[in-house]
Design a protein around this motif. Sequence first.
Motif, PDB file in Angstrom:
ATOM      1  N   PHE A 138      64.039 -51.085  39.918  1.00 28.13           N
ATOM      2  CA  PHE A 138      62.572 -51.023  39.835  1.00 28.13           C
ATOM      3  C   PHE A 138      62.053 -51.896  38.690  1.00 28.13           C
ATOM      4  O   PHE A 138      61.105 -52.671  38.869  1.00 28.13           O
ATOM      5  CB  PHE A 138      62.128 -49.569  39.643  1.00 28.13           C
ATOM      6  N   SER A 139      62.678 -51.785  37.514  1.00 28.19           N
ATOM      7  CA  SER A 139      62.251 -52.602  36.373  1.00 28.19           C
ATOM      8  C   SER A 139      62.387 -54.081  36.683  1.00 28.19           C
ATOM      9  O   SER A 139      61.521 -54.888  36.319  1.00 28.19           O
ATOM     10  CB  SER A 139      63.077 -52.252  35.130  1.00 28.19           C
ATOM     11  N   SER A 140      63.464 -54.435  37.356  1.00 29.73           N
ATOM     12  CA  SER A 140      63.675 -55.835  37.715  1.00 29.73           C
ATOM     13  C   SER A 140      62.585 -56.329  38.653  1.00 29.73           C
ATOM     14  O   SER A 140      62.035 -57.430  38.475  1.00 29.73           O
ATOM     15  CB  SER A 140      65.049 -55.996  38.370  1.00 29.73           C
ATOM     16  N   LEU A 141      62.236 -55.525  39.641  1.00 30.22           N
ATOM     17  CA  LEU A 141      61.183 -55.919  40.588  1.00 30.22           C
ATOM     18  C   LEU A 141      59.846 -56.099  39.877  1.00 30.22           C
ATOM     19  O   LEU A 141      59.064 -56.987  40.234  1.00 30.22           O
ATOM     20  CB  LEU A 141      61.066 -54.867  41.700  1.00 30.22           C
ATOM     21  N   CYS A 142      59.599 -55.280  38.860  1.00 24.64           N
ATOM     22  CA  CYS A 142      58.346 -55.391  38.102  1.00 24.64           C
ATOM     23  C   CYS A 142      58.228 -56.737  37.383  1.00 24.64           C
ATOM     24  O   CYS A 142      57.117 -57.161  37.034  1.00 24.64           O
ATOM     25  CB  CYS A 142      58.240 -54.264  37.070  1.00 24.64           C
ATOM     26  N   TYR A 143      59.363 -57.404  37.155  1.00 30.18           N
ATOM     27  CA  TYR A 143      59.328 -58.693  36.457  1.00 30.18           C
ATOM     28  C   TYR A 143      59.567 -59.878  37.385  1.00 30.18           C
ATOM     29  O   TYR A 143      59.457 -61.026  36.957  1.00 30.18           O
ATOM     30  CB  TYR A 143      60.355 -58.689  35.320  1.00 30.18           C
ATOM     31  N   PHE A 144      59.881 -59.612  38.643  1.00 33.51           N
ATOM     32  CA  PHE A 144      59.893 -60.679  39.635  1.00 33.51           C
ATOM     33  C   PHE A 144      58.496 -60.891  40.230  1.00 33.51           C
ATOM     34  O   PHE A 144      58.104 -62.025  40.520  1.00 33.51           O
ATOM     35  CB  PHE A 144      60.873 -60.349  40.768  1.00 33.51           C
ATOM     36  N   THR A 145      57.756 -59.813  40.417  1.00 30.14           N
ATOM     37  CA  THR A 145      56.459 -59.896  41.098  1.00 30.14           C
ATOM     38  C   THR A 145      55.368 -60.637  40.324  1.00 30.14           C
ATOM     39  O   THR A 145      54.387 -61.055  40.953  1.00 30.14           O
ATOM     40  CB  THR A 145      55.964 -58.482  41.465  1.00 30.14           C
ATOM     41  N   PRO A 146      55.445 -60.809  38.978  1.00 27.43           N
ATOM     42  CA  PRO A 146      54.423 -61.639  38.331  1.00 27.43           C
ATOM     43  C   PRO A 146      54.329 -63.052  38.898  1.00 27.43           C
ATOM     44  O   PRO A 146      53.255 -63.660  38.886  1.00 27.43           O
ATOM     45  CB  PRO A 146      54.873 -61.667  36.862  1.00 27.43           C
ATOM     46  N   LEU A 147      55.436 -63.580  39.416  1.00 28.13           N
ATOM     47  CA  LEU A 147      55.387 -64.897  40.053  1.00 28.13           C
ATOM     48  C   LEU A 147      54.431 -64.876  41.236  1.00 28.13           C
ATOM     49  O   LEU A 147      53.626 -65.797  41.422  1.00 28.13           O
ATOM     50  CB  LEU A 147      56.784 -65.301  40.521  1.00 28.13           C
ATOM     51  N   LEU A 148      54.509 -63.807  42.022  1.00 21.86           N
ATOM     52  CA  LEU A 148      53.623 -63.673  43.179  1.00 21.86           C
ATOM     53  C   LEU A 148      52.173 -63.539  42.729  1.00 21.86           C
ATOM     54  O   LEU A 148      51.269 -64.180  43.290  1.00 21.86           O
ATOM     55  CB  LEU A 148      54.039 -62.455  44.004  1.00 21.86           C
ATOM     56  N   GLY A 149      51.934 -62.717  41.704  1.00 23.88           N
ATOM     57  CA  GLY A 149      50.569 -62.540  41.210  1.00 23.88           C
ATOM     58  C   GLY A 149      49.977 -63.830  40.691  1.00 23.88           C
ATOM     59  O   GLY A 149      48.787 -64.125  40.928  1.00 23.88           O
ATOM     60  N   ALA A 150      50.779 -64.624  39.983  1.00 24.56           N
ATOM     61  CA  ALA A 150      50.276 -65.886  39.442  1.00 24.56           C
ATOM     62  C   ALA A 150      49.919 -66.859  40.553  1.00 24.56           C
ATOM     63  O   ALA A 150      48.889 -67.543  40.497  1.00 24.56           O
ATOM     64  CB  ALA A 150      51.326 -66.500  38.514  1.00 24.56           C
ATOM     65  N   VAL A 151      50.761 -66.933  41.582  1.00 28.52           N
ATOM     66  CA  VAL A 151      50.490 -67.846  42.698  1.00 28.52           C
ATOM     67  C   VAL A 151      49.219 -67.429  43.430  1.00 28.52           C
ATOM     68  O   VAL A 151      48.364 -68.268  43.765  1.00 28.52           O
ATOM     69  CB  VAL A 151      51.698 -67.877  43.659  1.00 28.52           C
ATOM     70  N   ILE A 152      49.067 -66.124  43.688  1.00 30.52           N
ATOM     71  CA  ILE A 152      47.873 -65.634  44.393  1.00 30.52           C
ATOM     72  C   ILE A 152      46.613 -65.937  43.586  1.00 30.52           C
ATOM     73  O   ILE A 152      45.601 -66.419  44.122  1.00 30.52           O
ATOM     74  CB  ILE A 152      47.992 -64.120  44.650  1.00 30.52           C
TER      75      ILE A 152
END
Length: 720
Positions: free
Chosen positions: A75-89
Amino acid sequence: MEKVKDKSADAEEHGKGKRSPKLCGTNYPVSIAFIVVNEFCERFSYYGMKAVLTLYFINYLGWDKNMSTAVYHAFSSLCYFTPLLGAVIADSWLGKFKTIIYLSIVYVIGHVVKSVGAIPDVGDKTAHVVLSMLGLILIAFGTGGIKPCVAAFGGDQFDEENIDERRKFFSIFYMSINAGSVLSTIVTPILRGDVKCFGDDCYALAFGVPAVLMIVALVVFISGSGLYKRSPPEGNVMVRVCKCIGFAIKNRWRNSKTSPERSHWLDWAEEKYPKRLIEEIKMMLRVQILYIPLPMFWALFDQQGSRWTLQATRMNMDFGGGFVIKPDQMQMLNALLILVFIPIFDMGIYPLIAMCRIKLTPLRKMTVGMILAALAFCAATVVEVNVIKTVVEPSPAKESLVQVYNLMGSDVTVQFPGQSVFSEPLKSHEDPVGYTNLPLNGESQLYTVNVLQNGAEYHCELTFMEQTAYSLFLHPAQPGGTVCKLVEDHITKSETGAAYLRFINTHTENINITVGTSEFYAAANYGISHNVSVPRGLYKGVCKTDSNQYQIDLGLLDFGAFYTVILSEKNSGLTLKKMEDIQANDIHIAWQIPQYVFLTAGEVMFSITGLEFSYSQAPASMKSVLQAGWLMTVASGNVIVLTVAEGAGMEQWAEFLLFAGLLVAVSIIFSIMAYYYTYVDPDQLDKLFGDDTYNEKMDGSESKKNKMLSLTDMPKQTKM
């Protein structure tokens, strides 16, 4: 950790827009008040939920420690992969404002689903697991998606001339992060443990309050929508960088045999992309290469919420005077210590080192930070070695554990044919000598146990299963029965620090016992009650027989202890003898403080310095890419932990020592890489390229070609 990383999220360019109203007598926009409150509530919701997550997996979902640790770090790892998605959006389509709102809605839904999954009446265990995992995935997309947007959106609210106010805003923003973290890691464990719902710890409330805070965060942010200055999406630089790198690789692959060799593989992108962009990517990649060893630091750092919390559950948490800390509250130490350490390091330690004429460059600080984190895990190893002395380890294959209670009224000798266990006589009504390993010839074995008492001999046929613990109760022979009663024991200590309690009834009448909110039943003539966990504390109880009622005083039921209470009839009354089957937790939780001190000091030197170094060594246009790379090191570190937790199969102290050793090895590798790193000044690009932009293809004139300098041609500065 994240509290420091969020501090530096202001890397984006600030677009032009309307001027926001100012707070009275200042140059601060009114809109930032909504953003700061939003961040406080969001961080409260995230850290509050995460503080109790590991214990929720173990105590509510019934997972073992390794499975719980692995899912926590996944879960912690996923929380730090998803910022890439947020930045692109945000940068490519919606802009920061809409991205924050839409992903905050996803965030809220995740919290609500997670809270519903913690309600016992909602479906079976499978439903709870599905709801919990779905909630965590939505939370990860929500918190990670808005992470690169909120701080930068706050920076957008300031006019270009208010640089000082904008800098102070990020300090305020950082304080709100830490305030939310500290408060939530104090409050949610209290909601979990002190409030009871559905007859047990109230995880539904512990998750529900963070859900409410996230709703408040969303409402507050939307309330300020009429005051915000908004920048339209201008395209995501990470996408541009990836396209440029992809084109360079493809062009080199196609034309390397027919075209002249180029000094750098990225130069193969010159046919399509500006030289300034190519040089900026080169600078960025040189820093990214230094990131390769960094995940190991985060692999250690993020275990505060998993392995260290589990360690705390097996420690004495009483500070006296009625103040008892909960194991999942210890995480607040990191947030508190970092607020103390930052000024101490900036105004005390660093200047003192400089006075000693020691050149403490950023990369040297980061190396020292790694060593401090390794020392933290050495301290955790020492604590763990002492903690496990109070723990009964499960028996290996082809063995079981057995302890013997002698209630016969006189000394007895117990013989297991072919074995030397219990060779000494056992005294009557004394505490058992502890669990002893009993060898078996397979998964199970039938033993004919011989019991010798005052010349009389009794035989008991008893079956023992491998990797199982038993208590063998010896009592006076009953009509038509034997003197033996074999009971399977629960020896795993509670992950909340609770004690376990059971009763043996030597009375001639059945007894119902009430202790606190727990109910026990023990049948007459050596009946044994079930085992129940009770929170640590001083207890009195009520025993009811068919003909009478008695008050009993159990005294202190201490952290992690296992008690067997023998109830006996004496002089028309009821007496008790309390025996401690498994030792209480005698290592105080304050012994965890040194490991938190070392780890937080390491964080200050590693995390803050690392961000400052990264930003100073990359051009402004690459800062968001570097932040994405930094967050990826955190994600990768959590992947390392879940891999070790699931695959290593080591004792906990050995695992701590392994992580410490790995980080020391990594710090040596990093220091070698740092020694050969050459510091550069990104501002030189402005002198080299003037007003060239990404959207302009530089011409091929000889004059501009002569202006081009590779990174290796730039003036070299101090190493490491």
